[in-house]
Design a protein around this motif. Sequence first.
Motif: not given
Length: 430
Positions: A264-268, A271-272, A184-187, A281-287
Amino acid sequence: MTAESIDTGSPTPPAPPAPPEGPASPWGIRDFRLLWFGRVVAVLAIQIQSSALLWQVYEIARRDHPIEQASLYLGLVGLCQFLPLLAFTLPAGAMADRRDRKRTVWISILVEAACATAFLLMALHGSPPLWGLLAVAALFGAARAFLAPASQAFLPMVVGRRALPPAIAAQSIAFQTGAIAGPALGGVIVGRSVPFAYAVALGMFLLAVAAFVLIRTSGKPAPQEHRLSPVESVKEGLAYVWKTKIVLGAISLDLIVVLMAGVALLTPIFARDILHVGPEGFGLLRAAFGVGAMAVAIYLSRFPIVRHGGRWMFAAVAVFGLCTLTFGLSKIVWLSALALFIGGGADMISVNIRQTLIQLATPDHMRGRVSSVSMLFIGASNELGEAYSGVMVRLLGAIGAAVFGGFGALAATGAWAAMFPGLRKADRLT
């Protein structure tokens, strides 16, 4: 039937001297609190750095390539971290049974801090070469190879056997705290500045080093009467895992499921290019995955599963597969996040049961080597899974890769339940 009395499918080894029982709660132990804090900030750093690296590599690759081809570069990130793990994890486990485990942990984290520094310098360059990012990722994978078995084998030395199950749950909370806040923070940070994300990760790694240096518990394993050569030591660890069917079944199931159904690899990509929600949104999915896992970890730390452990684990893996399938088919961001949230909770149940079984079934003088095999199967499966996902995206597209992985996880659950009946019937976890 206790965890120690579960039929492991192997001859009973000579019983080692029992380690100190210790207090019932790990939180009354000063060194455990330092260890817990160090793990939180280290995982936080890894997640922030991983978010920045995946986003940076994908952005660089998308400048010149279509989505399917760009995904292969994301797979290379996982592959470059997996190959050092494959090469060094087993020797690192043998070393953890001979050398100071605490020192190995903080030196490994210090190397990870050096990798964060290299990522930061390349990001400040403006347009770093992909080969440079991948080379540093490989060095980071080598550091993780030495970190994981030493840290897992060090935990029972700090807390003793009595507090080990709640300590494992607490360690899971530490991991998920970083896994939630990190993406989340990273995104958010990556959306503003990739170099700043690497700088934050560097600061976190240095805090983790300081925490482990301050721990007073000795990390030196008990001396062995018959010292084996490094090669013989590795062989002994592999033989123990092979003969101990509960351990073999647990870690191999995780390997197959994470390999096929890890998203994990599919989230970017989702998101994009599928959900169109950008870096936030990428950060939301990762979190979301970590939020679900942490909620369950907090519950398990207070109300641990003590009966029907095998059934709970297989049910959790099946739910994880269903959530991966739902994520792949979803075109709505909240449904995708919900699928990841439930999947994270199911994964935490599986992780908690598996780690408890492995730690209680393994004598202390074997913990480094068994942990290294577990790391090779479980930890490395994340990186290998990213490489596998990159290839599957190329062949089936992002949606097809996620759907195929979900069905694969469900099939693996049924197959492993049939092949490892002792694991399926495992009962008490106390």
